[in-house]
Write a protein that holds these residues in place. Structure first.
Motif, PDB file in Angstrom:
ATOM      1  N   ALA A 148       1.592 -40.022 -53.198  1.00  0.00           N
ATOM      2  CA  ALA A 148       1.862 -40.828 -54.245  1.00  0.00           C
ATOM      3  C   ALA A 148       1.190 -40.448 -55.467  1.00  0.00           C
ATOM      4  O   ALA A 148       0.929 -41.138 -56.356  1.00  0.00           O
ATOM      5  CB  ALA A 148       2.010 -42.214 -54.124  1.00  0.00           C
ATOM      6  N   LEU A 149       0.441 -39.342 -55.569  1.00  0.00           N
ATOM      7  CA  LEU A 149      -0.372 -38.699 -56.581  1.00  0.00           C
ATOM      8  C   LEU A 149       0.607 -37.785 -57.594  1.00  0.00           C
ATOM      9  O   LEU A 149      -0.047 -37.906 -58.812  1.00  0.00           O
ATOM     10  CB  LEU A 149      -1.562 -38.012 -56.067  1.00  0.00           C
ATOM     11  N   LEU A 150       1.543 -37.318 -57.162  1.00  0.00           N
ATOM     12  CA  LEU A 150       2.363 -36.609 -57.907  1.00  0.00           C
ATOM     13  C   LEU A 150       3.879 -37.190 -57.855  1.00  0.00           C
ATOM     14  O   LEU A 150       4.262 -37.772 -56.752  1.00  0.00           O
ATOM     15  CB  LEU A 150       2.522 -35.043 -57.844  1.00  0.00           C
ATOM     16  N   GLU A 151       4.728 -36.894 -58.808  1.00  0.00           N
ATOM     17  CA  GLU A 151       6.159 -37.158 -58.675  1.00  0.00           C
ATOM     18  C   GLU A 151       7.063 -36.029 -58.591  1.00  0.00           C
ATOM     19  O   GLU A 151       6.548 -34.981 -59.420  1.00  0.00           O
ATOM     20  CB  GLU A 151       6.543 -38.323 -59.428  1.00  0.00           C
ATOM     21  N   SER A 175       1.557 -38.590 -61.240  1.00  0.00           N
ATOM     22  CA  SER A 175       1.672 -40.026 -61.351  1.00  0.00           C
ATOM     23  C   SER A 175       1.019 -40.958 -62.294  1.00  0.00           C
ATOM     24  O   SER A 175       0.041 -40.019 -62.785  1.00  0.00           O
ATOM     25  CB  SER A 175       1.503 -40.780 -59.917  1.00  0.00           C
ATOM     26  N   LEU A 176       1.034 -42.149 -62.651  1.00  0.00           N
ATOM     27  CA  LEU A 176       0.467 -42.741 -63.513  1.00  0.00           C
ATOM     28  C   LEU A 176      -1.217 -42.951 -63.207  1.00  0.00           C
ATOM     29  O   LEU A 176      -2.097 -42.869 -63.923  1.00  0.00           O
ATOM     30  CB  LEU A 176       0.832 -44.148 -63.748  1.00  0.00           C
ATOM     31  N   LEU A 177      -1.445 -43.021 -61.666  1.00  0.00           N
ATOM     32  CA  LEU A 177      -2.690 -43.141 -61.067  1.00  0.00           C
ATOM     33  C   LEU A 177      -3.407 -41.831 -61.426  1.00  0.00           C
ATOM     34  O   LEU A 177      -4.693 -41.635 -61.912  1.00  0.00           O
ATOM     35  CB  LEU A 177      -2.683 -43.467 -59.738  1.00  0.00           C
ATOM     36  N   TYR A 201      -6.899 -40.942 -63.829  1.00  0.00           N
ATOM     37  CA  TYR A 201      -8.269 -40.686 -63.060  1.00  0.00           C
ATOM     38  C   TYR A 201      -8.528 -39.433 -62.643  1.00  0.00           C
ATOM     39  O   TYR A 201      -9.570 -39.024 -62.250  1.00  0.00           O
ATOM     40  CB  TYR A 201      -8.324 -41.372 -61.898  1.00  0.00           C
ATOM     41  N   LEU A 202      -7.479 -38.429 -62.650  1.00  0.00           N
ATOM     42  CA  LEU A 202      -7.677 -37.156 -62.069  1.00  0.00           C
ATOM     43  C   LEU A 202      -7.574 -35.893 -63.133  1.00  0.00           C
ATOM     44  O   LEU A 202      -7.346 -34.856 -62.771  1.00  0.00           O
ATOM     45  CB  LEU A 202      -6.717 -36.736 -60.760  1.00  0.00           C
ATOM     46  N   CYS A 203      -7.158 -36.460 -64.320  1.00  0.00           N
ATOM     47  CA  CYS A 203      -7.289 -35.540 -65.430  1.00  0.00           C
ATOM     48  C   CYS A 203      -8.385 -35.276 -66.180  1.00  0.00           C
ATOM     49  O   CYS A 203      -8.773 -36.291 -66.627  1.00  0.00           O
ATOM     50  CB  CYS A 203      -5.849 -35.461 -66.270  1.00  0.00           C
ATOM     51  N   ILE A 262     -12.475 -39.229 -62.526  1.00  0.00           N
ATOM     52  CA  ILE A 262     -13.244 -39.412 -61.534  1.00  0.00           C
ATOM     53  C   ILE A 262     -13.354 -38.394 -60.666  1.00  0.00           C
ATOM     54  O   ILE A 262     -13.957 -38.275 -59.457  1.00  0.00           O
ATOM     55  CB  ILE A 262     -12.914 -40.581 -60.803  1.00  0.00           C
ATOM     56  N   GLY A 263     -12.948 -37.046 -61.132  1.00  0.00           N
ATOM     57  CA  GLY A 263     -13.100 -35.923 -60.207  1.00  0.00           C
ATOM     58  C   GLY A 263     -14.377 -35.364 -59.782  1.00  0.00           C
ATOM     59  O   GLY A 263     -14.482 -34.648 -58.801  1.00  0.00           O
ATOM     60  N   TYR A 264     -15.572 -35.872 -60.519  1.00  0.00           N
ATOM     61  CA  TYR A 264     -16.948 -35.187 -60.423  1.00  0.00           C
ATOM     62  C   TYR A 264     -17.318 -35.805 -58.827  1.00  0.00           C
ATOM     63  O   TYR A 264     -17.610 -35.360 -58.170  1.00  0.00           O
ATOM     64  CB  TYR A 264     -17.794 -35.820 -61.340  1.00  0.00           C
ATOM     65  N   ILE A 265     -16.933 -37.300 -58.842  1.00  0.00           N
ATOM     66  CA  ILE A 265     -17.225 -37.954 -57.392  1.00  0.00           C
ATOM     67  C   ILE A 265     -16.501 -37.487 -56.392  1.00  0.00           C
ATOM     68  O   ILE A 265     -16.855 -37.391 -55.280  1.00  0.00           O
ATOM     69  CB  ILE A 265     -17.300 -39.426 -57.573  1.00  0.00           C
ATOM     70  N   ILE A 266     -15.199 -36.880 -56.669  1.00  0.00           N
ATOM     71  CA  ILE A 266     -14.494 -36.699 -55.729  1.00  0.00           C
ATOM     72  C   ILE A 266     -14.917 -35.113 -55.093  1.00  0.00           C
ATOM     73  O   ILE A 266     -15.099 -34.908 -53.979  1.00  0.00           O
ATOM     74  CB  ILE A 266     -12.922 -36.375 -56.074  1.00  0.00           C
ATOM     75  N   MET A 267     -15.465 -34.294 -56.192  1.00  0.00           N
ATOM     76  CA  MET A 267     -15.906 -33.003 -55.769  1.00  0.00           C
ATOM     77  C   MET A 267     -17.421 -33.190 -54.962  1.00  0.00           C
ATOM     78  O   MET A 267     -17.692 -32.108 -54.166  1.00  0.00           O
ATOM     79  CB  MET A 267     -16.093 -32.147 -56.979  1.00  0.00           C
TER      80      MET A 267
END
Length: 333
Positions: free
Chosen positions: A68-71, A80-82, A86-88, A95-100
């Motif tokens: 549910a991150l892409l459509e 997706s809206l989420l 938060y991922l662009c 928040i991509g830095y903390i994910i990396m």
């Protein structure tokens, strides 16, 4: 026969959850969310922009759709809206830095058994990373976490009448920024490693606070810290140290305070049995993997550190953070 007997389904789900983790990490590392941004693209178009094979790219995008991150429609994919929020990379809430940063920890977590047997770390400390991308992911990941937590935490702490704040181990300065924005009478010093300076100064400048927040370079375990502060803020620094070093670190912060000064500790706080909440318990294992003596601490242990430094009026506030963090405060007599 016991009708309450559970099958293996939940255990298998728990065992394989890292598949989703790694799919998210790959999407962020390849920056597919930023490539899509506000537009819809085919797998071939995404593959061309990220330098990948179309077939494999389509498989990744399909997996992200299942999460549910892409459509997806018949021909193309979109965020997706989420994911858009938060991922662009162009989003202020990225928040991509903390994910990396989490991605860089995966390899060490696969060796948790080795760390348990040896009692020794299996990776170097993230805060001392000498690789630019890892250091950026760690420091700006701390920015991501603090930015998410600060709006809910900062207003819960009364700094009325207090004028000088020490943010000890303050990283990119996010907490100092939010405290100063909420308290117009406040100035702050961010104390952290010299390698942190460019990240902190860029972040402070972005918020237009260079006239109120300065950076002081040093290792808080060995370097002297300037004095005459009436607030000291320690956010997520104790968990990187053993108990003796925690006592010394709190003692150093207390020495920097004027009489009546306020010490504030923000940490992932365990209950006194050390078995909950879940996130602090698992985070303690993360510290086992990356530090010689670091761990999460209980409320009773942090209170003991504070008493050892001569602090009084020790209490835990009602704040509970999105990652089950908490705040403890005390006064210098």
């Amino acid at each position: 026969m016991n009708e309450d007997r559970q099958g293996p389904g939940e255990l298998l789900k728990l065992s394989g959850i890292y598949w989703q983790t790694c799919t998210l990490h790959a999407g962020v590392k390849l920056d597919v969310f930023s490539v899509l941004a506000e537009q819809s693209l085919t797998a071939e178009q995404v593959a061309e922009q990220i330098g990948a094979v179309p077939r494999a790219t389509a498989m990744l995008l399909d997996g992200l759709c299942a999460m549910a991150l892409l459509e997806k429609n018949a021909l193309s994919y979109r965020n997706s809206l989420l994911a858009r929020e938060y991922l662009c990379r162009d989003s202020p809430d990225y928040i991509g830095y903390i994910i990396m940063h989490h991605h860089h920890l995966v390899e060490s977590w696969s060796r948790l058994d080795r760390a348990v047997v040896s009692g020794k770390p299996v990776r170097s400390r993230s805060s001392y990373a000498d690789e630019d991308t890892r250091r950026e992911s760690f420091l700006m990941g701390m920015y991501n976490l603090a930015t998410a937590a600060a709006p809910g935490l900062v207003p819960t702490i009364n700094l009325e009448g207090r004028k000088r704040l020490l943010d000890l181990g303050g990283g990119p300065g996010t907490w100092a920024i939010h405290f100063c924005r909420h308290n117009p009478q406040l100035t702050a010093t961010v104390f952290d490693l010299p390698s942190t300076r460019p990240f902190a100064e860029r972040t402070i400048a972005r918020f237009g606070l260079r006239d109120r927040i300065r950076f002081e370079a040093g290792d808080f375990n060995s370097a002297p810290v300037s004095h005459n502060y009436d607030v000291a803020w320690l956010s997520h620094v104790l968990h990187g140290e053993g108990p003796d070093a925690c006592r010394q670190l709190i003692g150093k912060a207390v020495e920097a305070l004027t009489p009546g000064g306020l010490l504030i500790v923000h940490e992932f706080i365990l209950d006194n049995l050390r078995t909950s909440p879940l996130f602090p318990a698992l985070f303690s294992l993360n510290m086992l993997l990356g530090t010689a003596e670091g761990q999460a601490y209980s409320e009773a242990e942090i209170a003991d550190f504070m008493r050892s430094a001569g602090l009084s009026e020790i209490r835990r506030t009602e704040y509970r953070g999105p990652t089950e963090s908490g705040v403890m405060v005390a006064i210098k007599g």
